[in-house]
Design a protein around this motif. Structure first.
Motif, PDB file in Angstrom:
ATOM      1  N   PRO A  90       0.814  -1.221   0.000  1.00 20.37           N
ATOM      2  CA  PRO A  90       0.000   0.000   0.000  1.00 20.37           C
ATOM      3  C   PRO A  90       0.853   1.281   0.000  1.00 20.37           C
ATOM      4  CG  PRO A  90      -0.499  -1.410   1.891  1.00 20.37           C
ATOM      5  CD  PRO A  90       0.701  -1.964   1.236  1.00 20.37           C
ATOM      6  N   VAL A  91       1.621   1.475  -1.048  1.00 16.69           N
ATOM      7  CA  VAL A  91       2.346   2.736  -1.239  1.00 16.69           C
ATOM      8  C   VAL A  91       2.114   3.154  -2.681  1.00 16.69           C
ATOM      9  CG1 VAL A  91       4.212   2.408   0.411  1.00 16.69           C
ATOM     10  CG2 VAL A  91       4.450   1.473  -1.857  1.00 16.69           C
ATOM     11  N   ASN A  92       2.148   4.457  -2.942  1.00 16.42           N
ATOM     12  CA  ASN A  92       2.024   4.855  -4.330  1.00 16.42           C
ATOM     13  C   ASN A  92       3.394   5.219  -4.887  1.00 16.42           C
ATOM     14  OD1 ASN A  92       2.497   7.609  -3.642  1.00 16.42           O
ATOM     15  ND2 ASN A  92       0.338   7.784  -3.068  1.00 16.42           N
ATOM     16  N   ASP A  93       3.443   5.403  -6.196  1.00 13.41           N
ATOM     17  CA  ASP A  93       4.718   5.637  -6.867  1.00 13.41           C
ATOM     18  C   ASP A  93       5.420   6.871  -6.315  1.00 13.41           C
ATOM     19  OD1 ASP A  93       3.574   3.649  -8.265  1.00 13.41           O
ATOM     20  OD2 ASP A  93       3.714   4.579 -10.242  1.00 13.41           O
TER      21      ASP A  93
ATOM     22  N   THR B  74      -4.413  -3.360  -2.377  1.00 14.20           N
ATOM     23  CA  THR B  74      -3.120  -3.881  -1.923  1.00 14.20           C
ATOM     24  C   THR B  74      -3.121  -4.182  -0.422  1.00 14.20           C
ATOM     25  OG1 THR B  74      -2.275  -1.645  -1.587  1.00 14.20           O
ATOM     26  CG2 THR B  74      -1.794  -2.666  -3.692  1.00 14.20           C
ATOM     27  N   LYS B  75      -3.938  -3.452   0.335  1.00 10.20           N
ATOM     28  CA  LYS B  75      -3.972  -3.694   1.783  1.00 10.20           C
ATOM     29  C   LYS B  75      -4.536  -5.073   2.115  1.00 10.20           C
ATOM     30  CE  LYS B  75      -4.497   1.037   3.277  1.00 10.20           C
ATOM     31  NZ  LYS B  75      -5.480   2.040   3.646  1.00 10.20           N
ATOM     32  N   HIS B  76      -5.396  -5.580   1.241  1.00 11.48           N
ATOM     33  CA  HIS B  76      -6.061  -6.850   1.538  1.00 11.48           C
ATOM     34  C   HIS B  76      -5.424  -8.042   0.857  1.00 11.48           C
ATOM     35  CE1 HIS B  76      -9.135  -3.835   2.533  1.00 11.48           C
ATOM     36  NE2 HIS B  76      -9.357  -4.656   3.530  1.00 11.48           N
ATOM     37  N   ALA B 100       6.134  -4.892   7.613  1.00  8.95           N
ATOM     38  CA  ALA B 100       5.051  -4.646   8.574  1.00  8.95           C
ATOM     39  C   ALA B 100       4.725  -3.160   8.654  1.00  8.95           C
ATOM     40  CB  ALA B 100       5.444  -5.178   9.950  1.00  8.95           C
ATOM     41  N   SER B 101       5.765  -2.316   8.636  1.00  8.05           N
ATOM     42  CA  SER B 101       5.487  -0.886   8.753  1.00  8.05           C
ATOM     43  C   SER B 101       4.884  -0.328   7.469  1.00  8.05           C
ATOM     44  CB  SER B 101       6.741  -0.112   9.157  1.00  8.05           C
ATOM     45  OG  SER B 101       7.804  -0.415   8.290  1.00  8.05           O
ATOM     46  N   ILE B 102       5.313  -0.879   6.322  1.00 10.72           N
ATOM     47  CA  ILE B 102       4.715  -0.450   5.052  1.00 10.72           C
ATOM     48  C   ILE B 102       3.211  -0.767   5.037  1.00 10.72           C
ATOM     49  CG2 ILE B 102       4.519  -1.251   2.641  1.00 10.72           C
ATOM     50  CD1 ILE B 102       6.563   0.735   2.608  1.00 10.72           C
ATOM     51  N   TYR B 103       2.853  -1.900   5.645  1.00 12.21           N
ATOM     52  CA  TYR B 103       1.432  -2.259   5.686  1.00 12.21           C
ATOM     53  C   TYR B 103       0.673  -1.498   6.766  1.00 12.21           C
ATOM     54  CZ  TYR B 103       1.481  -5.948   2.201  1.00 12.21           C
ATOM     55  OH  TYR B 103       1.553  -6.629   1.027  1.00 12.21           O
ATOM     56  N   ILE B 149       2.190 -11.176   6.527  1.00 10.72           N
ATOM     57  CA  ILE B 149       2.429 -10.454   7.779  1.00 10.72           C
ATOM     58  C   ILE B 149       1.261  -9.563   8.199  1.00 10.72           C
ATOM     59  CG2 ILE B 149       3.608  -8.429   6.800  1.00 10.72           C
ATOM     60  CD1 ILE B 149       5.702  -9.140   9.189  1.00 10.72           C
ATOM     61  N   HIS B 150       0.511  -9.049   7.238  1.00 13.76           N
ATOM     62  CA  HIS B 150      -0.607  -8.175   7.596  1.00 13.76           C
ATOM     63  C   HIS B 150      -1.918  -8.953   7.635  1.00 13.76           C
ATOM     64  CE1 HIS B 150      -0.243  -8.459   3.320  1.00 13.76           C
ATOM     65  NE2 HIS B 150      -1.357  -7.820   3.093  1.00 13.76           N
ATOM     66  N   ASP B 151      -1.817 -10.270   7.718  1.00 20.10           N
ATOM     67  CA  ASP B 151      -2.971 -11.141   7.793  1.00 20.10           C
ATOM     68  C   ASP B 151      -3.986 -10.822   6.692  1.00 20.10           C
ATOM     69  OD1 ASP B 151      -4.428 -13.201   8.773  1.00 20.10           O
ATOM     70  OD2 ASP B 151      -5.430 -12.032  10.327  1.00 20.10           O
TER      71      ASP B 151
END
Lengths: 241, 310
Positions: A90-93, B74-76, B100-103, B149-151
């Motif tokens: 979940p990051v954008n470009d 992307t989160k799911h 983990a932190s990116i999620y 990791i983010h289930d």
């Protein structure tokens, strides 16, 4: 903002884990120290308590070192496939591009911080124009940021690190030398445009102690264009035609 | 979380990689995505994870569309790309913390999640190494750990067992089966046995089009409207037996099977007919005796080849 920082931090860790950061810092300090204190028209030769020599040396060393730092930023991730993995998080470009940009700028910032002993020493020898030193460092940072913008773009269009390095150097050399050189050969409007495009023009004016909006706009627009172009290259994969 | 693929098309310039496909995957289902190289499996998976955008149609993960809400999608999703790309210079734990932190897992929960993932994927012994120092099998576990990791409710695995040794393959399969009980899983593979062993449903695509969709059993039934028998008959001359077998009216084709002097044959019957009794009767009348009469099931391999060879 948080995501940008997470990405920047990881990049910075990579710089330090791969020795890249240490090598760059040591080389940078070595070169700039050598020419500032020991060799050629160094401070003792000039006989003036000023950091101008250092700024001129740093102006050149950073020009060479920055492409070496930016070359892998995107090219390497593209080659190994981690870019795909990163961009499906979940990051954008934008966050990826800006994060990578900031990581390199931070590394340069650290390298410049380590040259503060030069400043302290010179300040003890004689009367230093403190204002000019501050704007001189600012000039180095802005110039670095502009070349990082160019470097990250070069890395995004390159298929491997070496190409990334050479493309960055190739684009950079226009701003660093070619425009300035051509400007002296042309008169009138065209000459003025070339003069404005030359990095030297703006760097000199800022190290003299003057912060002019014209110069700020110059640096910021190169950074901006570099980042926008990089984002454009990354998002090309979404094109649906 | 359901996945809806609706009239999805993907073109790369003038080349059509995926041509107007639609399918649905339900929660708790493990879908095996099969197809020869270049059929469009990876492209479809990359669009599902919103790395690429569809040229036409739409893909929805739950209520989120990859066109309108790519970041929600992307989160799911947990994704393990082909060839398992990883930051090789990073330590296992550092890397998992980064993911983990990116999620967006809150700081106080991160170490717990990382510890849990290390346990589930069996990385306990290797967790202090750099990723690049791990064997391929362990790297694959790191790849799975970062995907889980983010289930996530949806798991997308692009050829998760390539390059692993047989023991590792079995372990990874067990893990996928365990995970698949509560999650929606899409898994691509060339290895048919793997798909048969782990997936509830199989989707075969070829040249960007879906050519088959169903459980392994359904696909087998569909391909098997002809009886196929392995027959061994003793007590007579090979050529004579061959001749007599071919004379049976329900038999379409007879082939030699096995070595030269073994009287083993493969007998294929005409559609919807059986030859078992007739073969038996033939042996009785000729005074030969049967040592083998086995129905041969069509293997997934055969179905796959039949559907994807042009």
């Amino acid at each position: 903002m948080n995501k940008i920082w997470i990405i920047a931090k990881r990049e910075l860790d990579t710089f330090f884990n791969s020795l890249m950061a240490y090598i760059t810092i040591v080389l940078f300090l070595g070169f700039s120290g050598l020419f500032t204190w020991l060799y050629g028209s160094d401070i003792f030769m000039v006989g003036e308590a000023s950091l101008e020599t250092f700024f001129q040396i740093a102006y050149w060393t950073l020009f060479i070192f920055i492409p070496a730092l930016t070359m892998r930023l995107i090219a390497e991730e593209k080659r190994s496939g981690t870019l795909e993995l990163l961009l499906t998080k979940p990051v954008n470009d934008w966050q990826v591009v800006v994060g990578k940009f900031l990581s390199t700028l931070l590394l340069i910032f650290i390298a410049l911080l380590l040259t503060l002993p030069y400043y302290i020493t010179v300040a003890n020898i004689g009367n230093v124009d403190h204002g000019a030193v501050i704007t001189g460092y600012l000039g180095l940072l802005l110039m670095s940021a502009a070349y990082i913008g160019i470097g990250i773009f070069a890395s995004s269009i390159a298929s491997n690190q070496i190409v990334g390095f050479l493309v960055a150097l190739f684009i950079g050399i226009f701003f660093h030398i070619v425009f300035g050189f051509l400007a002296s050969n042309f008169t009138g409007g065209f000459g003025e445009v070339l003069h404005y495009l030359s990095m030297q023009t703006h760097f000199e004016s800022i190290t003299r102690g003057v912060i002019d909006t014209k110069d700020l706009i110059y640096f910021l627009s190169i950074i901006f264009l570099g980042l926008v172009a990089t984002e454009g290259v990354l998002s090309k994969r979404h094109h649906t035609d | 979380m359901n996945i809806h693929v609706e009239n999805y098309t993907k073109m790369f310039g003038p080349q059509t990689a995926v041509d107007n496909i639609s399918f649905k995957v339900n929660t708790g289902e493990v879908l095996g995505f099969l197809g020869p190289n270049g059929a469009g499996k990876t492209t479809t998976m990359q669009t599902l994870t919103s790395f690429l955008s569809p040229t036409g149609g739409n893909i929805k993960v739950g209520q989120y569309s990859v066109l309108e809400n790519p970041e929600e999608v992307t989160k799911h999703i947990g994704y393990l790309p082909e060839n398992n790309p990883l930051y090789k210079e990073m330590g296992v734990i550092d890397y998992l913390f980064f993911v983990a932190s990116i999620y967006g897992i809150p700081k106080e929960k991160r170490s717990e999640r990382v510890r849990e993932m290390v346990k589930t994927t069996g990385l306990e012994k290797e967790k202090h190494k750099k990723i690049g120092e791990l064997s391929k099998g362990y790297q694959q576990r790191v790849g799975l750990a970062q995907a889980l990791i983010h289930d996530p409710e949806v798991l997308i695995l692009d050829e998760p067992t390539t390059g692993l040794d047989p023991n590792q393959i079995v372990e990874i399969r067990e893990l996928i089966k365990k995970i698949g009980k509560e999650k929606t899983v899409i898994l691509s593979s060339h290895i048919l046995a793997e798909v048969e062993a782990t997936c509830d449903r199989i989707l075969i695509i070829n040249d960007g089009k879906i050519v088959a969709d169903g459980t392994a059993g359904e696909l087998q039934k569909r391909a098997q409207n002809k009886e196929f028998l392995k027959v061994t008959i003793e007590g007579g001359d090979t050529n004579e037996i061959y001749q007599k077998l071919q004379e049976i009216d329900s038999v379409e084709m007879v082939d030699f099977a096995g070595k030269q002097d073994e009287n083993a044959f493969e007998v294929q019957s005409k559609p919807d007919m059986t030859s078992k009794k007739k073969i038996f009767d033939m042996c009785v009348s000729q005074n030969w005796y049967l040592t083998e009469l086995t129905p041969v099931e069509t293997k997934l391999e055969d179905i796959f080849q039949e559907l994807t060879m042009n």
